[in-house]
Write a protein that holds these residues in place. Structure first.
Motif, mmCIF file in Angstrom:
data_model
loop_
_atom_site.group_PDB
_atom_site.id
_atom_site.type_symbol
_atom_site.label_atom_id
_atom_site.label_comp_id
_atom_site.label_asym_id
_atom_site.label_seq_id
_atom_site.Cartn_x
_atom_site.Cartn_y
_atom_site.Cartn_z
ATOM 1 N N GLN A 42 -19.376 -19.203 3.423
ATOM 2 C CA GLN A 42 -18.080 -19.319 4.083
ATOM 3 C C GLN A 42 -18.091 -18.776 5.500
ATOM 4 N N ALA A 43 -18.698 -17.627 5.689
ATOM 5 C CA ALA A 43 -18.728 -17.021 7.029
ATOM 6 C C ALA A 43 -19.483 -17.922 8.005
ATOM 7 N N ASP A 44 -20.609 -18.478 7.551
ATOM 8 C CA ASP A 44 -21.372 -19.380 8.409
ATOM 9 C C ASP A 44 -20.568 -20.644 8.715
ATOM 10 N N ALA A 45 -19.861 -21.160 7.711
ATOM 11 C CA ALA A 45 -19.064 -22.374 7.905
ATOM 12 C C ALA A 45 -17.996 -22.154 8.972
ATOM 13 N N LEU A 46 -17.300 -21.028 8.890
ATOM 14 C CA LEU A 46 -16.257 -20.738 9.872
ATOM 15 C C LEU A 46 -16.857 -20.502 11.253
ATOM 16 N N SER A 47 -17.987 -19.799 11.292
ATOM 17 C CA SER A 47 -18.629 -19.522 12.573
ATOM 18 C C SER A 47 -19.076 -20.803 13.263
#
Length: 397
Positions: free
Chosen positions: A230-235
């Protein structure tokens, strides 16, 4: 004629910088000059018609774009012959228009004919053949005929590897297409690999701040989310917004598209307020740049509706869904599958709010539209893909 050529070049500049009204005006003037100087059936007239088709497509007038490309094709067939490469270009553009209008069998026929012309004119391993294969793959992909799409994309990639080498930037689109296909097949690790390779090639060929790089980030964000990163997707989605803003400016439709993708990732992450704010900003941009009835406006409206509903604003969400439905019906016609999908969104909201009679009305209408689409597609799908499509298509609530 020289003035027409200058106007044509000016239109190209306007188009690349997102000034669609300026491009249309320049190309319309060029068309008028060429018709008067060269006659109504000259190949240069066909080129101007083709340009106008491109601008109308960008503005969301797919029926108008189709008319321009049909006229260009007729002129080219008459003056150049039915097997000329320029005819293939018109067929390819026609196929794109027909695909957007939901006429998948006609789109498939146009792209298959374009491919056959280019194979005959250039041989089986030419970049223009690869281009046709990519277009054909998009049709199969849109039809959810992934069984046919995959080898077509793979052949396109093989041609470009043979012509340009394995690390050439020309392979970026092929690798991205394969990544998106594998994403939809649920093979997220393989999708991630192809999309990251495509991104690296786009960065090499277009620089780190190009629209192509932004689109690659957008596609990657969905795969990362599917993989639970999720963090990578948002970034990555935020990077897409930043890159697109540098590439095209904060008022360009491409920037709004990047915002909508970020809004979707925020929604999937449960950040509904942030998603709502982002989609609302995207909506303002596309309304200003493309007009209130462009399909991109409907995309922003539906994203905004999803977020507002989760925030408890059911009636506000309904208003946005209904406006999106109106746009889809006006642009695509009342029997287009996109209309069916819009009706299902409204039916699901009706279910949540207890409006059961409206649920029945909207879900039955949506089911009929989507069933009719399947009946239209079934003859050109493989048996396996027809069964998969019927099992996967949206139905009911």
């Amino acid at each position: 004629v020289l003035v027409a050529r200058s106007l044509n070049n000016l239109g190209n500049i306007y188009f690349r910088t997102g000034n669609l009204p300026g491009a249309q005006e320049a190309w319309e003037e060029a068309l008028a000059i060429r018709r008067k100087a060269l006659g109504p059936e000259h190949p240069d007239v066909a080129s101007s018609l083709n340009n106008l088709g491109v601008i109308l497509e960008a503005k969301g007038d797919y029926a108008g774009s189709l008319r321009m490309h049909e006229q260009a094709k007729a002129i080219r067939e008459k003056t150049l012959g039915p097997d000329h490469p320029d005819v293939a270009t018109s067929l390819s553009n026609l196929g794109n228009d027909l695909l957007r209008m939901g006429d998948y069998p006609a789109a498939l026929e146009a792209q298959l004919r374009a491919l056959a012309i280019r194979e005959k004119a250039f041989g089986p391993d030419h970049p223009r053949v690869s281009e046709s294969l990519a277009n054909l793959g998009i049709v199969y992909y849109s039809m959810r005929d992934y069984e046919r799409a995959r080898p077509v994309y793979e052949r396109s990639l093989a041609i470009n590897e043979k012509v340009f080498g394995k690390d050439n930037p020309n392979l970026a689109i092929d690798k991205s297409n394969l990544g998106v296909l594998l994403d939809n097949l649920g093979d997220y690790p393989a999708a991630k690999k192809w999309l990251e390779e495509g991104l690296a090639l786009f960065e090499k060929s277009t620089g780190p701040d190009s629209p192509e790089v932004a689109y690659a980030f957008q596609n990657l964000s969905g795969v990362y989310m599917a993989l639970g990163q999720q963090a990578d997707a948002l970034s990555v989605a935020e990077k897409a917004v930043s890159v697109q803003e540098k590439a095209s400016g904060p008022e360009h439709p491409g920037f709004a598209e990047a915002l909508d993708v970020l809004g979707n990732r925020c929604f999937e992450a449960g950040q509904f307020r942030k998603a709502s704010d982002i989609h609302r900003r995207a909506l303002g941009i596309v309304e200003k740049s493309l007009g209130a009835e462009h399909p991109a406006v409907a995309t922003s409206l539906e994203g905004l509706a999803d977020a507002q509903i989760e925030l408890g604003s059911m009636e506000e969400g309904r208003t946005y869904y209904e406006r999106a439905l109106f746009i889809h019906e006006k642009v695509f016609g009342p029997e287009h599958p996109t209309v069916g999908e819009s009706l299902l969104k409204i039916a699901k909201l009706d279910w949540r709010t207890g409006s059961y009679q409206a649920v029945l009305t909207n879900s039955l209408k949506a089911e009929r539209i989507l069933r009719d689409q399947f009946i239209q597609l079934a003859p050109v799908l493989s048996e396996r893909e027809a069964l998969k499509y019927e099992a996967a298509r949206s139905s009911g609530i």
